[in-house]
Design an enzyme around this catalytic site. Structure first.
Site, PDB file in Angstrom:
ATOM      1  N   GLY A  15     -13.255-109.227 -97.713  1.00 15.73           N
ATOM      2  CA  GLY A  15     -12.657-109.716 -96.463  1.00 15.73           C
ATOM      3  C   GLY A  15     -13.474-110.880 -95.924  1.00 15.73           C
ATOM      4  N   ASP A 107     -20.046-104.723 -99.171  1.00 11.47           N
ATOM      5  CA  ASP A 107     -20.613-103.811-100.177  1.00 11.47           C
ATOM      6  C   ASP A 107     -19.890-103.857-101.526  1.00 11.47           C
ATOM      7  OD1 ASP A 107     -18.438-102.608 -99.008  1.00 11.47           O
ATOM      8  OD2 ASP A 107     -19.436-100.712 -98.549  1.00 11.47           O
ATOM      9  N   THR A 130     -19.494-109.837 -93.458  1.00 11.96           N
ATOM     10  CA  THR A 130     -18.408-108.935 -93.074  1.00 11.96           C
ATOM     11  C   THR A 130     -18.481-108.706 -91.570  1.00 11.96           C
ATOM     12  OG1 THR A 130     -17.634-106.628 -93.121  1.00 11.96           O
ATOM     13  CG2 THR A 130     -19.890-106.985 -93.825  1.00 11.96           C
ATOM     14  N   ASP A 132     -17.797-106.006 -90.190  1.00 11.03           N
ATOM     15  CA  ASP A 132     -17.991-104.567 -89.914  1.00 11.03           C
ATOM     16  C   ASP A 132     -19.432-104.185 -89.582  1.00 11.03           C
ATOM     17  OD1 ASP A 132     -15.319-104.351 -90.574  1.00 11.03           O
ATOM     18  OD2 ASP A 132     -15.716-103.768 -92.646  1.00 11.03           O
ATOM     19  N   ASP A 134     -21.742-103.131 -91.590  1.00 10.16           N
ATOM     20  CA  ASP A 134     -21.977-101.823 -92.213  1.00 10.16           C
ATOM     21  C   ASP A 134     -22.931-101.885 -93.412  1.00 10.16           C
ATOM     22  OD1 ASP A 134     -20.269-103.268 -93.799  1.00 10.16           O
ATOM     23  OD2 ASP A 134     -18.871-101.630 -94.185  1.00 10.16           O
ATOM     24  N   ARG A 176     -13.582-100.838 -90.430  1.00 12.56           N
ATOM     25  CA  ARG A 176     -13.400 -99.942 -91.579  1.00 12.56           C
ATOM     26  C   ARG A 176     -13.819 -98.524 -91.213  1.00 12.56           C
ATOM     27  NH1 ARG A 176     -12.122-101.502 -96.799  1.00 12.56           N
ATOM     28  NH2 ARG A 176     -12.667-103.647 -96.473  1.00 12.56           N
TER      29      ARG A 176
HETATM   30  O1  F6P Z   1     -14.105-105.320 -94.060  1.00 13.05           O
HETATM   31  C1  F6P Z   1     -13.502-106.179 -93.161  1.00 13.05           C
HETATM   32  C2  F6P Z   1     -12.174-105.620 -92.721  1.00 13.05           C
HETATM   33  O2  F6P Z   1     -11.581-106.542 -91.811  1.00 13.05           O
HETATM   34  C3  F6P Z   1     -12.206-104.225 -92.106  1.00 13.05           C
HETATM   35  O3  F6P Z   1     -12.647-104.215 -90.771  1.00 13.05           O
HETATM   36  C4  F6P Z   1     -10.774-103.778 -92.306  1.00 13.05           C
HETATM   37  O4  F6P Z   1     -10.716-102.376 -92.386  1.00 13.05           O
HETATM   38  C5  F6P Z   1     -10.407-104.406 -93.625  1.00 13.05           C
HETATM   39  O5  F6P Z   1     -11.302-105.496 -93.833  1.00 13.05           O
HETATM   40  C6  F6P Z   1      -8.993-104.909 -93.704  1.00 13.05           C
HETATM   41  O6  F6P Z   1      -8.757-105.352 -94.997  1.00 13.05           O
HETATM   42  P1  F6P Z   1      -7.514-106.233 -95.432  1.00 13.05           P
HETATM   43  O7  F6P Z   1      -7.749-107.636 -94.964  1.00 13.05           O
HETATM   44  O8  F6P Z   1      -7.486-106.125 -96.909  1.00 13.05           O
HETATM   45  O9  F6P Z   1      -6.310-105.649 -94.758  1.00 13.05           O
END
Ligand code: F6P
Length: 328
Positions: A15, A107, A130, A132, A134, A176
């Site tokens: 992401g 990660d 990221t 998040d 995390d 997440r």
């Molecule tokens: O890891 C970044 C993030 O934006 C999270 O907060 C979220 O759960 C996820 O990616 C969403 O992923 P996607 O863009 O694949 O929908």
């Protein structure tokens, strides 16, 4: 500085997050500073497998420090999870003369880098990108600070309409399976309750707490819900439960979604990205590999990639207490 590496590749993966462009800029310019060639790899590991490369010099990254997203694009690659895919990626690196790789991502991206290193002894360095926050080994991941500010801005706007109509709003934020975005923005946005996966409040206690707030004279309320929180199966079921168990409250839901990933990076993220890019390139040039660069006690430190992806960063318990006191 011993300098065996002559060409470094950089990719963004997973992401996207605000600050990734500032990190690319920093990697490219640090390479130029040390007279090292730099190659941008498009679409993360997907582009690595296909050899979708572009030489980058100091001028090719002008005007991007303030831009959200990533000029190199990002992807989550299924093929790279196969041995054949990784072999193909390694072949492309060798063909292009790339001798070290900087991976900006979370990660999943670091797991890919570690496997590449293990299977082909290829030098890799991670930059945590990221929203998040995390990743173990850094107090801040790239994009976290910007996302916090984006969310707080949204909460402030929702509060205007919530208070005008005496409404209760559930606002879902990303993160997440961790609650860092929710906890920080909940405090900064003056939320009455913050629901995070790390703490199980329970539906009954939530309703009690909202009733107490109303009794104490509050006419509108905001509850921040981390997307990973499991108190209600999803935020709409949570709304239904509160609707059924609290009379006279007009309840609304707002899911902020991907707008949290966009926008111009904050000053903090731009500086962090610049520092991380320098540290990542210079560590590779010093012969180090298989580490992630991170911010610890305001210093740039290295953490072995396998430690960085082990477990999740812990929630700050003091923040939880502050949020409880503030919602009195
Ligand atoms: O890891 C970044 C993030 O934006 C999270 O907060 C979220 O759960 C996820 O990616 C969403 O992923 P996607 O863009 O694949 O929908």
């Amino acid at each position: 500085m011993p300098n065996k590496i002559k060409k470094i590749g950089v990719l963004t993966s997973g992401g996207d997050s605000p600050g990734m462009n500032a990190a690319i800029r920093s990697v490219v310019r640090t390479c130029a500073y040390h007279n090292i060639e730099c190659v941008g790899i498009y679409r993360g590991y997907e582009g690595l497998i296909e050899g979708d490369f572009k030489s980058m010099d100091a001028r090719s990254v002008k005007g991007i420090i303030n831009k959200g997203g990533t000029i190199l694009k990002s992807a989550r690659s299924k093929e790279f999870r196969t041995k054949e895919g990784r072999q193909q990626a390694f072949n492309k690196l060798v063909e292009a003369g790339i001798e070290g790789l900087v991976v900006v991502g979370g990660d999943g991206s670091f797991t890919g880098a570690m496997i590449l290193n293990k299977e082909f002894d290829f030098p890799v360095m991670g930059i945590p990108g990221t929203i998040d926050n995390d990743i173990v080994g850094t107090t801040h991941t790239l994009g976290f600070d910007t996302a916090l500010n984006t969310v707080v801005d949204a909460i402030d706007k929702i509060r205007d309409t919530a208070s005008s109509h005496n409404r209760l709003f559930f606002i879902e934020v990303m993160g997440r399976d961790v609650g860092h975005i929710a906890l920080n923005t909940g405090i900064a946005g003056g939320a009455e309750e913050i629901l995070i996966p790390e703490e199980d409040l329970g539906l009954d206690r939530l309703v009690e707490s909202l009733k107490r707030s109303r009794k104490s004279g509050k006419t509108s309320s905001i509850v921040i819900v981390a997307e990973g929180d499991k108190i209600g199966k999803n935020i709409f079921e949570l709304k239904d439960y509160v609707d059924e168990n609290m009379e006279g409250y007009d309840v609304r839901v707002s899911v902020l979604g991907h707008m949290q990933r966009g926008g111009s990076p904050s000053c903090f993220d731009r500086v962090l990205a610049s520092r991380m890019g320098v540290k990542a390139v210079e560590s590779l040039l010093e012969g180090k590999s298989n580490f992630m660069v991170g911010l610890q006690n305001n210093n740039m430190e290295l953490t072995p990639l396998d430690n960085a992806i082990k477990g999740k960063t812990k929630i700050n318990l003091e923040l939880l207490r502050v949020s409880d006191i503030m919602s009195t």
